[in-house]
Design a protein around this motif. Sequence first.
Motif, PDB file in Angstrom:
ATOM      1  N   LEU A  11      11.968  13.207 -13.493  1.00  0.00           N
ATOM      2  CA  LEU A  11      11.361  12.320 -12.506  1.00  0.00           C
ATOM      3  C   LEU A  11      10.100  12.965 -11.957  1.00  0.00           C
ATOM      4  O   LEU A  11      10.116  14.125 -11.546  1.00  0.00           O
ATOM      5  CB  LEU A  11      12.337  12.049 -11.356  1.00  0.00           C
ATOM      6  N   TYR A  12       9.007  12.207 -11.954  1.00  0.00           N
ATOM      7  CA  TYR A  12       7.737  12.656 -11.388  1.00  0.00           C
ATOM      8  C   TYR A  12       7.559  11.923 -10.061  1.00  0.00           C
ATOM      9  O   TYR A  12       7.239  10.746 -10.035  1.00  0.00           O
ATOM     10  CB  TYR A  12       6.604  12.328 -12.351  1.00  0.00           C
ATOM     11  N   ASP A  13       7.775  12.636  -8.962  1.00  0.00           N
ATOM     12  CA  ASP A  13       7.745  12.064  -7.612  1.00  0.00           C
ATOM     13  C   ASP A  13       6.454  12.522  -6.940  1.00  0.00           C
ATOM     14  O   ASP A  13       6.298  13.694  -6.609  1.00  0.00           O
ATOM     15  CB  ASP A  13       8.968  12.555  -6.837  1.00  0.00           C
ATOM     16  N   THR A  14       5.473  11.605  -6.750  1.00  0.00           N
ATOM     17  CA  THR A  14       4.163  11.985  -6.240  1.00  0.00           C
ATOM     18  C   THR A  14       3.824  11.221  -4.969  1.00  0.00           C
ATOM     19  O   THR A  14       4.303  10.109  -4.731  1.00  0.00           O
ATOM     20  CB  THR A  14       3.062  11.729  -7.285  1.00  0.00           C
ATOM     21  N   GLU A  15       2.954  11.826  -4.146  1.00  0.00           N
ATOM     22  CA  GLU A  15       2.451  11.183  -2.939  1.00  0.00           C
ATOM     23  C   GLU A  15       1.072  11.729  -2.627  1.00  0.00           C
ATOM     24  O   GLU A  15       0.602  12.675  -3.260  1.00  0.00           O
ATOM     25  CB  GLU A  15       3.408  11.401  -1.762  1.00  0.00           C
ATOM     26  N   THR A  16       0.409  11.113  -1.646  1.00  0.00           N
ATOM     27  CA  THR A  16      -0.955  11.502  -1.315  1.00  0.00           C
ATOM     28  C   THR A  16      -1.075  11.805   0.168  1.00  0.00           C
ATOM     29  O   THR A  16      -0.893  10.914   1.000  1.00  0.00           O
ATOM     30  CB  THR A  16      -1.967  10.410  -1.716  1.00  0.00           C
ATOM     31  N   PRO A  17      -1.378  13.046   0.554  1.00  0.00           N
ATOM     32  CA  PRO A  17      -1.532  13.371   1.970  1.00  0.00           C
ATOM     33  C   PRO A  17      -2.899  13.031   2.527  1.00  0.00           C
ATOM     34  O   PRO A  17      -3.048  12.873   3.751  1.00  0.00           O
ATOM     35  CB  PRO A  17      -1.285  14.879   2.013  1.00  0.00           C
ATOM     36  N   SER A  18      -3.930  12.911   1.651  1.00  0.00           N
ATOM     37  CA  SER A  18      -5.277  12.711   2.185  1.00  0.00           C
ATOM     38  C   SER A  18      -6.226  12.224   1.107  1.00  0.00           C
ATOM     39  O   SER A  18      -6.055  12.521  -0.075  1.00  0.00           O
ATOM     40  CB  SER A  18      -5.812  14.031   2.771  1.00  0.00           C
ATOM     41  N   ALA A  19      -7.245  11.471   1.544  1.00  0.00           N
ATOM     42  CA  ALA A  19      -8.388  11.119   0.698  1.00  0.00           C
ATOM     43  C   ALA A  19      -9.622  11.092   1.587  1.00  0.00           C
ATOM     44  O   ALA A  19      -9.594  10.507   2.679  1.00  0.00           O
ATOM     45  CB  ALA A  19      -8.192   9.768   0.021  1.00  0.00           C
ATOM     46  N   SER A  20     -10.701  11.720   1.135  1.00  0.00           N
ATOM     47  CA  SER A  20     -11.949  11.754   1.896  1.00  0.00           C
ATOM     48  C   SER A  20     -13.044  12.297   1.001  1.00  0.00           C
ATOM     49  O   SER A  20     -12.765  12.967   0.005  1.00  0.00           O
ATOM     50  CB  SER A  20     -11.820  12.642   3.145  1.00  0.00           C
ATOM     51  N   GLY A  21     -14.305  11.996   1.363  1.00  0.00           N
ATOM     52  CA  GLY A  21     -15.428  12.539   0.617  1.00  0.00           C
ATOM     53  C   GLY A  21     -15.441  12.161  -0.848  1.00  0.00           C
ATOM     54  O   GLY A  21     -15.880  12.961  -1.681  1.00  0.00           O
ATOM     55  N   ALA A  22     -14.953  10.957  -1.192  1.00  0.00           N
ATOM     56  CA  ALA A  22     -14.847  10.493  -2.576  1.00  0.00           C
ATOM     57  C   ALA A  22     -13.886  11.349  -3.392  1.00  0.00           C
ATOM     58  O   ALA A  22     -13.998  11.441  -4.620  1.00  0.00           O
ATOM     59  CB  ALA A  22     -16.214  10.430  -3.263  1.00  0.00           C
ATOM     60  N   ARG A  23     -12.925  11.997  -2.702  1.00  0.00           N
ATOM     61  CA  ARG A  23     -11.902  12.795  -3.373  1.00  0.00           C
ATOM     62  C   ARG A  23     -10.535  12.388  -2.836  1.00  0.00           C
ATOM     63  O   ARG A  23     -10.389  12.062  -1.661  1.00  0.00           O
ATOM     64  CB  ARG A  23     -12.102  14.300  -3.140  1.00  0.00           C
ATOM     65  N   GLY A  24      -9.537  12.418  -3.725  1.00  0.00           N
ATOM     66  CA  GLY A  24      -8.169  12.127  -3.321  1.00  0.00           C
ATOM     67  C   GLY A  24      -7.261  13.276  -3.696  1.00  0.00           C
ATOM     68  O   GLY A  24      -7.386  13.849  -4.785  1.00  0.00           O
ATOM     69  N   LEU A  25      -6.361  13.630  -2.791  1.00  0.00           N
ATOM     70  CA  LEU A  25      -5.404  14.713  -3.040  1.00  0.00           C
ATOM     71  C   LEU A  25      -4.039  14.115  -3.329  1.00  0.00           C
ATOM     72  O   LEU A  25      -3.580  13.208  -2.631  1.00  0.00           O
ATOM     73  CB  LEU A  25      -5.323  15.641  -1.830  1.00  0.00           C
TER      74      LEU A  25
ATOM     75  N   ARG B 234       0.847  -1.187   0.000  1.00  0.00           N
ATOM     76  CA  ARG B 234       0.000   0.000   0.000  1.00  0.00           C
ATOM     77  C   ARG B 234       0.891   1.249   0.000  1.00  0.00           C
ATOM     78  O   ARG B 234       0.928   1.994   0.967  1.00  0.00           O
ATOM     79  CB  ARG B 234      -0.941  -0.005   1.213  1.00  0.00           C
ATOM     80  N   PRO B 235       1.622   1.478  -1.087  1.00  0.00           N
ATOM     81  CA  PRO B 235       2.573   2.599  -1.118  1.00  0.00           C
ATOM     82  C   PRO B 235       1.858   3.947  -1.130  1.00  0.00           C
ATOM     83  O   PRO B 235       0.848   4.129  -1.810  1.00  0.00           O
ATOM     84  CB  PRO B 235       3.340   2.371  -2.425  1.00  0.00           C
ATOM     85  N   ALA B 236       2.370   4.873  -0.367  1.00  0.00           N
ATOM     86  CA  ALA B 236       1.829   6.231  -0.369  1.00  0.00           C
ATOM     87  C   ALA B 236       2.549   7.107  -1.380  1.00  0.00           C
ATOM     88  O   ALA B 236       2.152   8.257  -1.590  1.00  0.00           O
ATOM     89  CB  ALA B 236       1.951   6.843   1.023  1.00  0.00           C
ATOM     90  N   ARG B 237       3.594   6.569  -2.004  1.00  0.00           N
ATOM     91  CA  ARG B 237       4.421   7.353  -2.917  1.00  0.00           C
ATOM     92  C   ARG B 237       4.525   6.635  -4.252  1.00  0.00           C
ATOM     93  O   ARG B 237       4.546   5.398  -4.312  1.00  0.00           O
ATOM     94  CB  ARG B 237       5.810   7.527  -2.306  1.00  0.00           C
ATOM     95  N   ASN B 238       4.587   7.422  -5.313  1.00  0.00           N
ATOM     96  CA  ASN B 238       4.724   6.867  -6.650  1.00  0.00           C
ATOM     97  C   ASN B 238       5.794   7.668  -7.395  1.00  0.00           C
ATOM     98  O   ASN B 238       5.803   8.899  -7.341  1.00  0.00           O
ATOM     99  CB  ASN B 238       3.391   6.957  -7.399  1.00  0.00           C
ATOM    100  N   GLN B 239       6.708   6.969  -8.064  1.00  0.00           N
ATOM    101  CA  GLN B 239       7.792   7.638  -8.772  1.00  0.00           C
ATOM    102  C   GLN B 239       7.888   7.099 -10.193  1.00  0.00           C
ATOM    103  O   GLN B 239       7.948   5.887 -10.405  1.00  0.00           O
ATOM    104  CB  GLN B 239       9.123   7.430  -8.042  1.00  0.00           C
TER     105      GLN B 239
END
Length: 301
Positions: free
Chosen positions: A262-276, A190-195
């Motif tokens: 390099l595209y280094d992405t991560e996600t701080p939050s998801a809620s309300g059927a939305r993901g950041l 369940r990675p929180a980061r994608n590169q």
Amino acid sequence: MTEVARAAATELDSGEPGGGQEVLDRLVGLLDLERIEENIFRGVSPSHSPVRVFGGQVAGQALVAAGRTVPAERAVHSLHAYFIRGGDPSVPIVYEVDRIRDGRSFTTRRVVAVQHGKAIFSLSASFQKAEHGIEHADPMPDVPRPETLPTLPERARGYPDVLGLRSRPRPIDLRYVNDPPWVTRETGERPARNQVWMRADGTLPDEPLLHVCVLTYASDMTLLDSPLARHGVYWDTDRVLGASLDHALWFHRPFRADEWFLYDTETPSASGARGLATGRFFAEDGTLIATVVQEGLLRVL
């Protein structure tokens, strides 16, 4: 419509898999908007597009429209956009540019993309003349070189329906550093980061605005992988309804989009059927060139 744009509309999704210079040239053609009036432009979509226009395409075209009303010596440094309605790929998109301000150092433009008499997308962009000032930047993460990583078709081997690879040519060469989400959903990670390493799959003309628009196009790719991978689901393998809601980009330093970044992405939050999702772009030499933030609609059925 220009001849280049007309060819791009009929050929970018021609049914031939892969990429290369020919496919990249078609993307450049899509970004070659037709000027209808002083502040009005028209763009097209590939003839074999999915049900909705790709968000990166409309963002890139809107930025082209804005940039063509700004002096060449002023480079775009930020954009903020909202995806309002799904775009219809079967009809042209009209881009209306509002010249908000032309200051001594900064130029501000607002662009509304219209189809069927309704706004489908809005963008505000700020341009600045070159200036000197303080300098600092985060370092690039330690990752393998792009040449050592498998291509996207190689990564998707054994997953024939992933990303529509059988039928959709791609102007962006894309190589995952980590295992892609369609793999981690099976392994239980369940990675929180994608590169991902990216580059335009060919050579682009020496026009700085075009390179910025190609990176804008690419910035809508893989960004929402991070919130989905965090929950072990993915577009083509689960029942996921999703769409980009808003998109913000800050351009820090000059770059070429036909060289690896390099595209280094991560996600701080998801809620309300939305993901950041947040992301950083690094040139191959480690230079931080851009930062992105996007919120997306993510309905997992």
